[in-house]
Design an enzyme around this catalytic site. Structure first.
Site, PDB file in Angstrom:
ATOM      1  N   SER A   1       2.497  -7.102   2.793  1.00 58.03           N
ATOM      2  CA  SER A   1       2.616  -6.761   1.378  1.00 58.03           C
ATOM      3  C   SER A   1       3.854  -7.361   0.718  1.00 58.03           C
ATOM      4  CB  SER A   1       2.616  -5.240   1.178  1.00 58.03           C
ATOM      5  OG  SER A   1       3.825  -4.679   1.640  1.00 58.03           O
TER       6      SER A   1
ATOM      7  N   LYS B   1       9.095  -1.982  -0.010  1.00 58.63           N
ATOM      8  CA  LYS B   1       8.627  -2.472  -1.313  1.00 58.63           C
ATOM      9  C   LYS B   1       9.838  -2.708  -2.209  1.00 58.63           C
ATOM     10  CE  LYS B   1       4.124  -1.757  -0.661  1.00 58.63           C
ATOM     11  NZ  LYS B   1       4.137  -1.846   0.777  1.00 58.63           N
TER      12      LYS B   1
END
Length: 142
Positions: free
Chosen positions: A61, A98
């Site tokens: 990701s 993230k």
């Protein structure tokens, strides 16, 4: 809450030779003429040893930020995250890495891969930022 193993080498680890001149990604240059000194990767990557840990990445990701599956991330728990920092966070008991953004009073955890959607916290969800990512280590050959 799960614990993260501390995998960082202790101070005084093996120092490696440091080349004085940066390596060009274009025209080749003989690097042996530019040997400078040694570099200790622990000293280079870690500013606050008691607040620092290393975690291995699982997933893709964050590939747009240069973070790939299997990379090691250097994470500093002593830094206060600011808008746009890459963080290791726990959402409802699940770890993730993230980019952290604060938008209109809310936190958003954004991936760096268009195949994934940002995570906007919903009422009742718990977010705990474990630390700010300050470096990464890649290994190209195993």
């Amino acid at each position: 809450m799960p614990s993260i193993p501390y995998l960082i080498p202790r101070p005084g680890g093996q120092a490696l030779p440091l080349v004085l001149s940066p390596v060009r990604a274009g025209f080749p240059s003989p690097a042996d003429d530019y040997l400078d000194d040694n570099i200790n990767l622990h000293e280079y990557l870690v500013e606050d040893p008691p607040a620092t840990f290393i975690v291995r990445v699982r997933g893709d990701s964050m590939i747009g930020a240069g973070i790939a599956n299997g990379d090691l991330l250097v994470v500093d728990k002593g830094l206060a995250p600011v808008d746009g920092d890459i963080v290791v966070a726990v959402i409802d008991g699940e770890f993730t890495v993230k980019r952290l953004y604060r938008r209109a009073g809310a936190c958003v955890l954004a991936p760096e891969n268009p195949a994934y959607n940002p995570i906007s916290l919903q009422p009742g969800q718990e977010l705990l930022v474990w630390g700010v990512v300050t470096g990464a280590v890649k290994k190209f050959r195993r």
